[in-house]
Design a protein around this motif. Structure first.
Motif, PDB file in Angstrom:
ATOM      1  N   ARG A  36       0.721  -1.291   0.136  1.00 43.86           N
ATOM      2  CA  ARG A  36       0.017  -0.282   0.108  1.00 43.86           C
ATOM      3  C   ARG A  36       0.985   1.355   0.047  1.00 43.86           C
ATOM      4  NH1 ARG A  36      -5.280  -1.901   1.219  1.00 43.86           N
ATOM      5  NH2 ARG A  36      -4.974  -3.905   1.735  1.00 43.86           N
ATOM      6  N   CYS A  40       4.595   4.827  -3.880  1.00 39.45           N
ATOM      7  CA  CYS A  40       5.355   6.104  -3.710  1.00 39.45           C
ATOM      8  C   CYS A  40       6.684   6.083  -3.263  1.00 39.45           C
ATOM      9  CB  CYS A  40       4.264   6.875  -2.970  1.00 39.45           C
ATOM     10  SG  CYS A  40       2.826   7.103  -4.134  1.00 39.45           S
ATOM     11  N   PHE A  55       4.525  12.943  -9.340  1.00 38.60           N
ATOM     12  CA  PHE A  55       4.018  13.830  -8.468  1.00 38.60           C
ATOM     13  C   PHE A  55       4.726  15.057  -8.283  1.00 38.60           C
ATOM     14  CE2 PHE A  55       2.706   9.786  -6.989  1.00 38.60           C
ATOM     15  CZ  PHE A  55       1.351   9.938  -6.996  1.00 38.60           C
ATOM     16  N   PRO A  58       7.307  15.322  -3.739  1.00 40.10           N
ATOM     17  CA  PRO A  58       8.100  13.947  -3.841  1.00 40.10           C
ATOM     18  C   PRO A  58       7.675  13.266  -2.347  1.00 40.10           C
ATOM     19  CG  PRO A  58       9.713  15.648  -3.500  1.00 40.10           C
ATOM     20  CD  PRO A  58       8.373  16.292  -3.409  1.00 40.10           C
ATOM     21  N   PRO A  59       7.197  12.072  -2.471  1.00 42.52           N
ATOM     22  CA  PRO A  59       7.050  11.107  -1.334  1.00 42.52           C
ATOM     23  C   PRO A  59       8.475  11.291  -0.491  1.00 42.52           C
ATOM     24  CG  PRO A  59       6.302   9.834  -3.406  1.00 42.52           C
ATOM     25  CD  PRO A  59       7.245  11.051  -3.754  1.00 42.52           C
ATOM     26  N   LYS A  60       7.935  11.201   0.786  1.00 41.16           N
ATOM     27  CA  LYS A  60       9.279  11.492   1.742  1.00 41.16           C
ATOM     28  C   LYS A  60       9.905  10.100   1.778  1.00 41.16           C
ATOM     29  CE  LYS A  60       9.797  14.649   5.088  1.00 41.16           C
ATOM     30  NZ  LYS A  60       8.646  15.292   5.924  1.00 41.16           N
ATOM     31  N   ARG A  77       3.338  11.076  15.281  1.00 44.92           N
ATOM     32  CA  ARG A  77       3.196  11.791  14.010  1.00 44.92           C
ATOM     33  C   ARG A  77       3.049  10.827  12.822  1.00 44.92           C
ATOM     34  NH1 ARG A  77       8.015  15.047  12.515  1.00 44.92           N
ATOM     35  NH2 ARG A  77       8.407  13.752  10.752  1.00 44.92           N
ATOM     36  N   VAL A  78       3.967   9.774  12.925  1.00 42.26           N
ATOM     37  CA  VAL A  78       3.926   8.677  11.895  1.00 42.26           C
ATOM     38  C   VAL A  78       2.412   8.068  11.931  1.00 42.26           C
ATOM     39  CG1 VAL A  78       4.787   6.500  10.918  1.00 42.26           C
ATOM     40  CG2 VAL A  78       6.437   8.431  11.594  1.00 42.26           C
ATOM     41  N   ILE A  82      -0.718   8.311   8.986  1.00 40.77           N
ATOM     42  CA  ILE A  82      -1.563   7.015   8.176  1.00 40.77           C
ATOM     43  C   ILE A  82      -2.940   7.320   8.776  1.00 40.77           C
ATOM     44  CG2 ILE A  82      -1.632   4.507   7.964  1.00 40.77           C
ATOM     45  CD1 ILE A  82       1.313   4.720   9.109  1.00 40.77           C
ATOM     46  N   HIS A  91      -1.329  12.099   0.722  1.00 39.33           N
ATOM     47  CA  HIS A  91      -2.203  11.013   0.984  1.00 39.33           C
ATOM     48  C   HIS A  91      -3.761  11.250   0.757  1.00 39.33           C
ATOM     49  CE1 HIS A  91       1.003   9.235   3.792  1.00 39.33           C
ATOM     50  NE2 HIS A  91       1.296   9.420   2.913  1.00 39.33           N
ATOM     51  N   PHE A 103      -7.386   2.332   6.347  1.00 36.59           N
ATOM     52  CA  PHE A 103      -6.835   2.687   7.495  1.00 36.59           C
ATOM     53  C   PHE A 103      -7.524   3.793   8.291  1.00 36.59           C
ATOM     54  CE2 PHE A 103      -2.847   1.445   5.007  1.00 36.59           C
ATOM     55  CZ  PHE A 103      -2.503   0.396   5.970  1.00 36.59           C
ATOM     56  N   LEU A 133       2.233  -1.174  10.699  1.00 36.18           N
ATOM     57  CA  LEU A 133       3.071  -0.165   9.901  1.00 36.18           C
ATOM     58  C   LEU A 133       3.927   0.664  10.472  1.00 36.18           C
ATOM     59  CD1 LEU A 133       0.463   0.918   7.135  1.00 36.18           C
ATOM     60  CD2 LEU A 133       2.679  -0.147   6.732  1.00 36.18           C
ATOM     61  N   ILE A 137       8.048   0.720   9.868  1.00 33.89           N
ATOM     62  CA  ILE A 137       8.709   1.975   9.657  1.00 33.89           C
ATOM     63  C   ILE A 137       9.802   2.324  10.528  1.00 33.89           C
ATOM     64  CG2 ILE A 137       8.550   4.311   8.988  1.00 33.89           C
ATOM     65  CD1 ILE A 137       5.605   3.813   8.093  1.00 33.89           C
TER      66      ILE A 137
END
Ligand code: HEC
Length: 143
Positions: A36, A40, A55, A58-60, A77-78, A82, A91, A103, A133, A137
């Motif tokens: 998922r 990106c 995009f 840019p995706p982090k 924060r993460v 999500i 997102h 989610f 997730l 991460i």
């Protein structure tokens, strides 16, 4: 008085079961991530997924989150990025996030104080998905 051998075996059991639990948690998170998020953020989270170049934003690079935060993984924060409670332009809106309801914790988002057993169960499942997730991460943070 329990023998040393018994204590050692019990301790080994605890190590093995908690170790296996952590591994399973990581494996689930990794699987979710690759399905998922990787398009990106890249298969290894470095922000170089196959559609990343399409995009404007840019995706982090997600393996550098701890480093950018004084060595502390920004767990909350993460989680919120999500869950959609921390707004991330890439997102989609929190009304219609990129991943649909997968989610989306309706109970938390709508602040439902007295959820039905069904709503509560759904909320727990979603929380588990997000946490797996977040742990994954966290496990791929680079120095
Ligand atoms: C369509 C592309 C896309 C997909 C799919 C995607 N992201 Fe992102 N993500 C982005 C972009 C773009 C940003 C950077 C937005 C910004 O810098 O404001 C971002 C930012 C983030 C951040 C914020 C990092 C920080 O600084 O706090 C997190 C965490 C994150 N994404 C996690 C995920 C996870 C987990 C998934 C899969 C469930 C996912 N993303 C799927 C595009 C995507």
């Amino acid at each position: 008085m329990p023998s040393f051998k018994k204590i050692a075996i019990a301790a080994l059991g605890v190590v093995l079961t908690t170790g296996a639990g952590a591994l399973a948690q990581d494996a689930i998170g990794k699987d979710e991530f690759q399905q998922r998020c990787a398009a990106c953020h890249g298969m290894d989270g470095r922000g170089d997924g196959v559609v990343a170049g399409l995009f404007a934003l840019p995706p982090k690079n997600l393996v550098g989150l701890s480093k950018a935060n004084d060595g502390v993984f920004p767990r909350e924060r993460v989680y919120n990025s999500i869950a959609g409670t921390h707004k991330i332009a890439g997102h989609g809106s929190s009304e219609m996030p990129l991943w649909g309801r997968y989610f989306t914790d309706e109970v938390r988002r709508k602040g439902i104080a007295d959820p039905t057993p069904m709503q509560k169960a759904e909320s727990d499942i979603v929380r588990g998905r997000i946490l797996s997730l977040v742990y994954y991460i966290e496990s791929i943070q680079a120095e």
